[in-house]
Motif scaffolding. Sequence first.
Motif, PDB file in Angstrom:
ATOM      1  N   THR A 253      -3.873   9.070  -0.957  1.00  0.00           N
ATOM      2  CA  THR A 253      -3.246   8.328   0.137  1.00  0.00           C
ATOM      3  C   THR A 253      -3.031   6.862  -0.212  1.00  0.00           C
ATOM      4  OG1 THR A 253      -5.437   8.000   1.095  1.00  0.00           O
ATOM      5  CG2 THR A 253      -4.147   9.872   1.906  1.00  0.00           C
ATOM      6  N   GLY A 254      -3.913   6.276  -1.022  1.00  0.00           N
ATOM      7  CA  GLY A 254      -3.754   4.887  -1.426  1.00  0.00           C
ATOM      8  C   GLY A 254      -4.253   3.905  -0.384  1.00  0.00           C
ATOM      9  N   TYR A 255      -4.055   2.629  -0.670  1.00  0.00           N
ATOM     10  CA  TYR A 255      -4.479   1.569   0.243  1.00  0.00           C
ATOM     11  C   TYR A 255      -3.491   0.420   0.160  1.00  0.00           C
ATOM     12  CZ  TYR A 255      -6.505  -0.199  -4.153  1.00  0.00           C
ATOM     13  OH  TYR A 255      -6.689  -0.625  -5.454  1.00  0.00           O
ATOM     14  N   PHE A 256      -3.397  -0.339   1.264  1.00  0.00           N
ATOM     15  CA  PHE A 256      -2.461  -1.461   1.359  1.00  0.00           C
ATOM     16  C   PHE A 256      -3.186  -2.787   1.159  1.00  0.00           C
ATOM     17  CE2 PHE A 256       0.242   1.559   3.690  1.00  0.00           C
ATOM     18  CZ  PHE A 256       1.497   1.234   3.178  1.00  0.00           C
ATOM     19  N   TYR A 257      -2.567  -3.668   0.398  1.00  0.00           N
ATOM     20  CA  TYR A 257      -2.915  -5.088   0.393  1.00  0.00           C
ATOM     21  C   TYR A 257      -1.936  -5.774   1.343  1.00  0.00           C
ATOM     22  CZ  TYR A 257      -6.269  -5.364  -3.509  1.00  0.00           C
ATOM     23  OH  TYR A 257      -7.389  -5.266  -4.315  1.00  0.00           O
ATOM     24  N   ASN A 258      -2.466  -6.339   2.422  1.00  0.00           N
ATOM     25  CA  ASN A 258      -1.625  -7.023   3.408  1.00  0.00           C
ATOM     26  C   ASN A 258      -1.666  -8.528   3.177  1.00  0.00           C
ATOM     27  OD1 ASN A 258      -3.155  -4.694   5.539  1.00  0.00           O
ATOM     28  ND2 ASN A 258      -1.021  -4.531   4.938  1.00  0.00           N
ATOM     29  N   TYR A 259      -0.538  -9.095   2.769  1.00  0.00           N
ATOM     30  CA  TYR A 259      -0.398 -10.542   2.628  1.00  0.00           C
ATOM     31  C   TYR A 259       0.492 -11.027   3.778  1.00  0.00           C
ATOM     32  CZ  TYR A 259      -2.432 -10.287  -2.066  1.00  0.00           C
ATOM     33  OH  TYR A 259      -3.279 -10.089  -3.137  1.00  0.00           O
ATOM     34  N   PHE A 260      -0.114 -11.157   4.963  1.00  0.00           N
ATOM     35  CA  PHE A 260       0.649 -11.561   6.139  1.00  0.00           C
ATOM     36  C   PHE A 260       1.309 -12.918   5.937  1.00  0.00           C
ATOM     37  CE2 PHE A 260      -2.997  -9.018   7.849  1.00  0.00           C
ATOM     38  CZ  PHE A 260      -2.264  -7.891   8.178  1.00  0.00           C
ATOM     39  N   GLN A 261       0.645 -13.816   5.199  1.00  0.00           N
ATOM     40  CA  GLN A 261       1.150 -15.175   5.018  1.00  0.00           C
ATOM     41  C   GLN A 261       2.381 -15.237   4.125  1.00  0.00           C
ATOM     42  OE1 GLN A 261      -1.311 -13.786   3.425  1.00  0.00           O
ATOM     43  NE2 GLN A 261      -2.073 -14.936   1.675  1.00  0.00           N
ATOM     44  N   TYR A 262       2.676 -14.146   3.415  1.00  0.00           N
ATOM     45  CA  TYR A 262       3.876 -14.072   2.580  1.00  0.00           C
ATOM     46  C   TYR A 262       4.896 -13.075   3.124  1.00  0.00           C
ATOM     47  CZ  TYR A 262       0.954 -16.456  -0.884  1.00  0.00           C
ATOM     48  OH  TYR A 262       0.134 -17.347  -1.539  1.00  0.00           O
ATOM     49  N   GLY A 263       4.541 -12.338   4.164  1.00  0.00           N
ATOM     50  CA  GLY A 263       5.439 -11.313   4.688  1.00  0.00           C
ATOM     51  C   GLY A 263       5.535 -10.103   3.800  1.00  0.00           C
ATOM     52  N   LEU A 264       4.446  -9.781   3.076  1.00  0.00           N
ATOM     53  CA  LEU A 264       4.458  -8.712   2.087  1.00  0.00           C
ATOM     54  C   LEU A 264       3.287  -7.751   2.262  1.00  0.00           C
ATOM     55  CD1 LEU A 264       5.223 -10.860  -1.104  1.00  0.00           C
ATOM     56  CD2 LEU A 264       6.833  -9.360   0.081  1.00  0.00           C
ATOM     57  N   ASP A 265       3.561  -6.466   2.016  1.00  0.00           N
ATOM     58  CA  ASP A 265       2.532  -5.438   1.899  1.00  0.00           C
ATOM     59  C   ASP A 265       2.733  -4.722   0.575  1.00  0.00           C
ATOM     60  OD1 ASP A 265       1.400  -5.822   4.442  1.00  0.00           O
ATOM     61  OD2 ASP A 265       2.880  -4.508   5.373  1.00  0.00           O
ATOM     62  N   PHE A 266       1.626  -4.328  -0.050  1.00  0.00           N
ATOM     63  CA  PHE A 266       1.689  -3.562  -1.290  1.00  0.00           C
ATOM     64  C   PHE A 266       0.853  -2.300  -1.121  1.00  0.00           C
ATOM     65  CE2 PHE A 266       2.141  -8.034  -2.411  1.00  0.00           C
ATOM     66  CZ  PHE A 266       3.315  -8.019  -3.157  1.00  0.00           C
ATOM     67  N   ARG A 292       3.350 -10.745  13.315  1.00  0.00           N
ATOM     68  CA  ARG A 292       2.290 -10.167  12.497  1.00  0.00           C
ATOM     69  C   ARG A 292       2.438 -10.636  11.047  1.00  0.00           C
ATOM     70  NH1 ARG A 292       1.464  -3.853  14.373  1.00  0.00           N
ATOM     71  NH2 ARG A 292       1.484  -4.208  16.635  1.00  0.00           N
ATOM     72  N   TYR A 293       3.672 -10.808  10.632  1.00  0.00           N
ATOM     73  CA  TYR A 293       3.964 -11.248   9.267  1.00  0.00           C
ATOM     74  C   TYR A 293       4.856 -12.479   9.301  1.00  0.00           C
ATOM     75  CZ  TYR A 293       2.439  -6.577   7.774  1.00  0.00           C
ATOM     76  OH  TYR A 293       1.719  -5.440   7.550  1.00  0.00           O
ATOM     77  N   LYS A 294       4.648 -13.340   8.341  1.00  0.00           N
ATOM     78  CA  LYS A 294       5.531 -14.480   8.149  1.00  0.00           C
ATOM     79  C   LYS A 294       6.867 -13.990   7.596  1.00  0.00           C
ATOM     80  CE  LYS A 294       5.220 -18.978   5.880  1.00  0.00           C
ATOM     81  NZ  LYS A 294       4.327 -19.758   4.997  1.00  0.00           N
ATOM     82  N   ARG A 295       7.949 -14.684   7.918  1.00  0.00           N
ATOM     83  CA  ARG A 295       9.244 -14.271   7.383  1.00  0.00           C
ATOM     84  C   ARG A 295       9.264 -14.399   5.872  1.00  0.00           C
ATOM     85  NH1 ARG A 295      14.894 -15.832   9.916  1.00  0.00           N
ATOM     86  NH2 ARG A 295      14.272 -13.944  11.065  1.00  0.00           N
ATOM     87  N   CYS A 296       9.680 -13.329   5.200  1.00  0.00           N
ATOM     88  CA  CYS A 296       9.943 -13.366   3.766  1.00  0.00           C
ATOM     89  C   CYS A 296      11.453 -13.485   3.595  1.00  0.00           C
ATOM     90  CB  CYS A 296       9.423 -12.093   3.088  1.00  0.00           C
ATOM     91  SG  CYS A 296       9.680 -12.085   1.301  1.00  0.00           S
TER      92      CYS A 296
END
Length: 379
Positions: A253-266, A292-296
Amino acid sequence: MFSALDIDLRPGEGFGVFQIGTSLWTLLDALRRHPYTYPQVDIKYDPDASAVTPIVVHVRPHLDLVFSGKQQRLHTICIRKLRDPNPPITVRYQGNILSSPDHVLRRVDVSKVFGPTYPGDELRYPGVWFSFDEDRIAEGLKVPHTEDRTQEVKRIIISQIDTEGKEHGALDEVEECSAMAGELMRAVIKVHDGVTLYFSPSKTSSPLHIRIGETTAQDLQLDLGPPIHVHYKDDERMKIHASITASEPDEGTGYFYNYFQYGLDFLISETTHIVRKIVIHTNVPGSPLFQRYKRCNWEIEGKPEDDEDDTPPRKRFFDRFETISHFLSPRAPPPSMSLDRTADEDSLQLPNATTHLHGYDGIILEATDSSQIVSITLF
């Protein structure tokens, strides 16, 4: 009980904690963490074009904060209702009180502090100007021009000064400044490859290339720092639509790295710990994921015309869905799936809670009914 505001004025730069160039996501997050100091906050935007038009944040009763439409950066600060006691506000400049509940700011006081300026209905100086009407109610009407020394200042407006010393227009974007240092300014997307990130200051920062199938979780932590949140993926509702063959390895299933301050999920494989998917967010006001996320500030790069073409075509986040869809595939748009992001949140009601997922080779677009792209998924 309201907290009294005692704030310093910095022409061309900001007012207290409100600094020109600050992102909408950062500022709203700060206001949310100080509910007693800023108990009443309203957000106004154009629902039909919220991805590209200015956003106004009202911090009642004293502050109107205008954010640029595309970058979502603090563009203009308006301080008003200087004598409203709920809460009382004190405005200082270089350690001296300009306005307070006990001191009325008048035309003559401004002239003493800031010196001479050009004649007009307002007193304008580089990065700051003083208005004698409450909310431009008289704009468009013939109002006699007066320069009564005792005129009371009703509003103070702070704006950025550009490189030529001129004030920015209401629809201009904010120039790169100190408030943006270290922040993500632009993301260039290449389908089947990944994303290249460009940070501020642009003249000294090197771009960062994150590749699907190559970049590891350790690489992300070294280059971007630890994520704000790590989310272990347990929602398999999209798996029914997948076309994985028996010969492909099972990466779990994997896992997410949430970088809300960059507007990115991995999305990272739980077995190889390599990036499998990249999710890029547009932070569109009125959408379920707003704030929830900053604009990228993303743009999709297409294939160059030939080997000598160093300016390949690109489509950006503010282009309409139809334009980006044709850019990705000249054929008719693929069938879409509806996604209700508020299905698990009974207390959240939005006028446009449902978005539409459009899948292409290597990329998924999430669009609103008004053809605004709220997120992109690379895989």
